[in-house]
Scaffold this motif. Structure first.
Motif, PDB file in Angstrom:
ATOM      1  N   ARG A 144       6.922   7.343   4.448  1.00 60.91           N
ATOM      2  CA  ARG A 144       6.750   5.897   4.221  1.00 60.91           C
ATOM      3  C   ARG A 144       6.061   5.255   5.419  1.00 60.91           C
ATOM      4  O   ARG A 144       6.471   5.431   6.555  1.00 60.91           O
ATOM      5  N   VAL A 145       4.967   4.536   5.122  1.00 59.89           N
ATOM      6  CA  VAL A 145       4.321   3.775   6.191  1.00 59.89           C
ATOM      7  C   VAL A 145       5.154   2.525   6.354  1.00 59.89           C
ATOM      8  O   VAL A 145       5.135   1.637   5.515  1.00 59.89           O
ATOM      9  N   LYS A 146       5.887   2.480   7.399  1.00 63.02           N
ATOM     10  CA  LYS A 146       6.877   1.424   7.523  1.00 63.02           C
ATOM     11  C   LYS A 146       6.261   0.141   8.044  1.00 63.02           C
ATOM     12  O   LYS A 146       5.510   0.134   9.019  1.00 63.02           O
ATOM     13  N   PHE A 147       6.592  -0.942   7.372  1.00 63.76           N
ATOM     14  CA  PHE A 147       6.186  -2.270   7.838  1.00 63.76           C
ATOM     15  C   PHE A 147       7.141  -2.644   8.960  1.00 63.76           C
ATOM     16  O   PHE A 147       8.351  -2.688   8.765  1.00 63.76           O
ATOM     17  N   ILE A 184       8.375  -5.428  11.430  1.00 65.45           N
ATOM     18  CA  ILE A 184       8.338  -6.872  11.718  1.00 65.45           C
ATOM     19  C   ILE A 184       7.923  -7.102  13.164  1.00 65.45           C
ATOM     20  O   ILE A 184       7.152  -8.018  13.461  1.00 65.45           O
ATOM     21  N   LYS A 185       8.398  -6.245  14.070  1.00 64.42           N
ATOM     22  CA  LYS A 185       8.144  -6.475  15.501  1.00 64.42           C
ATOM     23  C   LYS A 185       6.652  -6.479  15.833  1.00 64.42           C
ATOM     24  O   LYS A 185       6.230  -7.093  16.806  1.00 64.42           O
ATOM     25  N   PHE A 232       4.466  -7.981  14.145  1.00 61.21           N
ATOM     26  CA  PHE A 232       3.872  -9.248  13.708  1.00 61.21           C
ATOM     27  C   PHE A 232       4.557 -10.473  14.304  1.00 61.21           C
ATOM     28  O   PHE A 232       4.236 -11.598  13.936  1.00 61.21           O
ATOM     29  N   PHE A 286       5.307 -16.956   5.875  1.00 62.05           N
ATOM     30  CA  PHE A 286       5.493 -15.631   6.477  1.00 62.05           C
ATOM     31  C   PHE A 286       6.806 -15.569   7.265  1.00 62.05           C
ATOM     32  O   PHE A 286       7.563 -14.606   7.155  1.00 62.05           O
ATOM     33  N   GLU A 325       1.150  -6.172   2.590  1.00 60.73           N
ATOM     34  CA  GLU A 325       1.620  -4.938   3.235  1.00 60.73           C
ATOM     35  C   GLU A 325       3.149  -4.887   3.211  1.00 60.73           C
ATOM     36  O   GLU A 325       3.767  -3.859   2.942  1.00 60.73           O
ATOM     37  N   ASP A 371       5.670  -2.226   1.184  1.00 62.94           N
ATOM     38  CA  ASP A 371       6.665  -1.441   1.891  1.00 62.94           C
ATOM     39  C   ASP A 371       8.081  -1.690   1.372  1.00 62.94           C
ATOM     40  O   ASP A 371       8.914  -0.791   1.362  1.00 62.94           O
ATOM     41  N   THR A 414       8.427   0.384  -1.739  1.00 65.03           N
ATOM     42  CA  THR A 414       8.569   1.804  -1.366  1.00 65.03           C
ATOM     43  C   THR A 414       9.981   2.073  -0.874  1.00 65.03           C
ATOM     44  O   THR A 414      10.613   3.061  -1.262  1.00 65.03           O
ATOM     45  N   PHE A 430      13.889  -3.160   8.280  1.00 71.48           N
ATOM     46  CA  PHE A 430      12.553  -3.554   8.748  1.00 71.48           C
ATOM     47  C   PHE A 430      12.629  -4.213  10.113  1.00 71.48           C
ATOM     48  O   PHE A 430      13.559  -4.909  10.408  1.00 71.48           O
TER      49      PHE A 430
END
Lengths: 82, 458
Positions: free
Chosen positions: A57-60, A62-63, A65, B247, B386, B390, B393, B458
Motif C-alpha cells: 500500500r502506498v500510504k498517504f 498526513i505528516k 502535508f 483539507f 490521493e 489510500d 485501499t 494515517f
C-alpha cells in the motif's frame, strides 16, 4: 493367405455388429466431486490462496502535508499592498 | 562665426526640448492632470535632473498609484535619484519580479517621514519572514502594528473611505504576520496565543480562522482545528472560500479514524468545487497569457449583482471587491475618469497611454488572483484524491485482514478526544439555523475518536 485375412476381418466385423444391442445412454442426475480427496503427490496437498499478493500500500502520510509556514499567504497579502 | 552661432543655436534648441517633457509634466500637475503628467515625466528621465523628476513624482504617485511607473526599467528608475516614492516603486517592482533581496534593499531606504513608510514596513517584515529572518520580521511587524495603531500616514492620504481602511488593513496584516512567523519558527503554542489576541473584526479574520486551525491540529486539539474551519459555514463568512479549509477538516477526521466523514468532505469538494473549475478557468481565460478585460467585467458584475448565482466564482469576486487593494485601484480609476473629461486634444495621446497602463495593471492583478485561486483548488484536490484512494485501499485491506474479520469496531459515545474539556454547566448547542456573532471562531464541535485501541492509520 490373402483370402484368409479378408475372411477374418469380415467375420470380426459381423460379430461386433451382431453382438451390439441398441445402447441406451443414461446420464446421471447428480454427480458428486470430492475435491478434498484429490491428492497430488508432493509437499503441498492443495493449492494455496489463489488471490494475488496484495500490492504494498502506498500510504498517504498526513505528516508530509502538514503546513510548515504561511509564506504563500504572506506573499499574497503583499500583492494587495500597492 | 556663422558656424559658432549655428552650433550654439542647435545646443539651445535641444536643451529647450530636453526640458520640454518635464515642463509639460509640471504643467499637467498644476492642472491636476496626474495621469497625463506621469507619461510626460517618464519621457523626461535621463534628460532632466533626477531630483526634479523625483520631486514631481512625489506629487503624481498619490493620485495615479505606482502602476504608472512600474513599467520603467531599474536603470531608468536609478536615474531618478533617491526619494521615498522612487525607492518604494523600485522595491515594489523588485517584489513583483520575485527579487526579494533587492526589494528588501529598496524598502529599507524608504524614509520614516514618508507616506510610504508604513506600507514599506509591512513589505519588509513580510519579506524577512519569507526569506528566513523570522526574528527580524517579528520585530518589524510589531513596530508596524504600533505605528498603524497611532494613525501613521499612508498613501493615498486623506481620502475618505480609503485611507483609514488601508491603514487598518496594514495594521491587521502586520498583526497576523506575528503568529505566522512564530508558527514558522516552530513555536506553536506562542503562535496560537497570538492568533487568539487578534480581534474578530480584523480584515484578516477569515485567514486568521484558517491559519490558526493548523497550529491547533499540530497540538492535537482536533476539535478546535475543525471548529475554526466550520466557522466558514456561518452566514457572516458565507462569501469566503479557502480550499485548504476542507483539507484541514478532512485530515482531522482522518486522524480520528472517521473515514466516512473524510470521504464525505472529499466527495463534496470534488462535486461542488473541482468539477466547476474548468468552467471557471475557461470563463476567465486563466490557462493562457492573454489579457482578460476584468475591469469591464467587474463593472458589469457590480451593476447586475442579482443575475449572478452564489457560486464560488461569485464568492471570490465578492471577497476580492472588499479588499483595500481593489478599493485603492477603484479610487485611482475614479481620478482617471475625471481626468479623461478634462483632457485636451493635445494631451489625448499621453492620456490614452496612461489609461492603457492602468487598465493593464488592473487586469493583471485580478488575473493573478484568480489563477492563484485555481491553482490552489487543483493542489488541494490532488492531495485529497490521493487521500481518498489510500483510505479505500486501507479499508479494503482491513476487510480482508483475517485477524480483524470477526471483530467489529465499536464506537463509544462517551469517548472524547483527550484534550477536549467541557464543564458540566456548559451546554452543547446545535446551532440550528442560528449562530452567535460574538462566539464566531470559537465553535467547537463534539468530535469522537473512532480509533479506539488502535493507533491512527494515517
Amino acid at each position: 493367405m490373402k483370402y484368409f485375412i479378408i475372411l477374418f476381418l469380415f467375420s470380426s466385423l459381423t460379430y461386433s455388429q451382431e453382438g451390439g444391442d441398441k445402447v441406451e445412454y443414461k446420464y446421471k442426475k447428480e454427480e458428486y466431486f470430492d475435491f478434498d480427496a484429490l491428492e497430488v503427490q508432493g509437499q503441498l496437498l492443495s493449492p494455496g490462496d489463489l488471490t494475488s499478493n496484495a500490492d504494498k500500500r502506498v500510504k498517504f502520510q498526513i505528516k508530509n502535508f502538514i503546513r510548515k509556514d504561511f509564506d504563500d499567504y504572506i506573499r499574497e497579502d503583499l500583492i494587495d499592498i500597492h | 562665426m556663422m558656424k559658432k552661432i549655428f552650433i550654439l543655436f542647435i545646443f539651445q534648441f535641444f536643451s529647450i526640448n530636453v526640458h520640454a517633457s518635464y515642463n509639460k509634466a509640471a504643467k499637467a500637475v498644476s492642472q491636476k492632470k496626474y495621469f497625463v503628467a506621469s507619461v510626460y515625466l517618464k519621457r523626461a528621465i535621463g534628460r532632466t535632473s533626477g531630483k526634479k523628476i523625483a520631486s514631481l513624482m512625489e506629487r503624481i504617485v498619490p493620485k495615479t498609484g505606482i502602476y504608472a511607473f512600474l513599467d520603467l526599467s531599474i536603470k531608468d528608475l536609478n536615474k531618478m535619484g533617491s526619494s521615498p516614492v522612487v525607492n518604494y516603486v523600485k522595491a515594489k517592482k523588485m517584489f513583483f519580479l520575485k527579487k526579494d533581496k533587492q526589494a528588501i534593499k529598496y524598502f529599507s531606504k524608504v524614509s520614516k517621514g514618508s507616506n510610504f513608510y508604513l506600507q514599506s514596513l509591512l513589505n519588509l517584515a513580510s519579506l524577512y519572514e519569507i526569506n528566513g529572518k523570522v526574528s527580524k520580521a517579528i520585530k518589524l511587524a510589531k513596530k508596524c502594528v504600533k505605528l498603524s495603531s497611532r494613525g501613521a500616514r499612508v498613501s493615498p492620504s486623506k481620502v475618505r473611505g480609503v485611507t483609514a481602511a488601508f491603514r487598518a488593513y496594514i495594521h491587521d496584516t502586520c498583526e497576523i504576520l506575528i503568529p505566522r512567523a512564530y508558527y514558522k519558527q516552530g513555536k506553536i503554542k506562542k503562535s496560537v496565543a497570538h492568533f487568539k489576541r487578534i480581534d474578530s473584526r480584523s480584515y484578516q479574520f477569515p485567514h486568521l480562522l484558517f491559519n490558526s486551525s493548523w497550529p491547533y491540529f499540530r497540538l492535537k486539539n482536533y476539535n478546535r482545528a475543525v471548529g475554526r474551519n466550520l466557522t466558514f459555514q456561518a452566514p457572516l463568512l458565507d462569501n469566503y472560500f479557502l480550499p485548504e479549509t476542507e483539507f484541514v477538516k478532512a485530515i482531522t477526521y482522518l486522524r480520528l479514524c472517521d473515514y466516512d466523514e473524510t470521504i464525505k468532505i472529499i466527495q463534496n469538494f470534488d462535486k461542488n468545487v473541482r468539477k466547476k473549475l474548468q468552467h471557471f478557468q475557461k470563463s476567465f481565460d486563466l490557462k493562457t497569457n492573454r489579457s482578460f478585460p476584468f475591469l469591464d467585467y467587474m463593472k458589469t458584475r457590480k451593476k447586475k449583482k442579482k443575475k449572478y448565482k452564489k457560486d464560488f466564482i461569485s464568492k471570490m469576486y465578492d471577497v476580492l471587491a472588499m479588499k483595500p487593494g481593489i478599493k485603492i485601484l477603484e479610487y485611482h480609476y475614479k481620478i482617471l475618469k475625471k481626468e479623461e473629461k478634462k483632457t485636451k486634444l493635445s494631451d489625448k495621446r499621453a492620456f490614452r497611454s496612461a489609461k492603457a497602463d492602468f487598465v493593464k495593471f488592473y487586469n493583471m492583478y485580478i488575473k493573478v488572483k484568480f489563477v492563484g485561486f485555481a491553482k490552489e483548488i487543483i493542489r488541494v484536490s490532488n492531495i485529497m484524491s490521493e487521500m481518498e484512494l489510500d483510505i479505500y485501499t486501507y479499508l479494503k485491506n482491513e476487510l480482508y485482514d483475517k485477524k480483524n474479520k470477526k471483530k467489529k469496531r465499536r464506537r463509544t459515545s462517551k469517548e472524547l478526544v483527550y484534550n477536549y474539556k467541557r464543564k458540566r454547566s456548559q451546554h452543547i448547542y446545535n446551532f440550528e439555523g442560528e449562530f452567535w456573532a460574538d462566539e464566531l471562531g470559537n465553535y467547537i464541535p463534539l468530535i469522537e475518536s473512532s480509533c479506539k485501541g488502535k493507533k491512527a492509520a494515517f
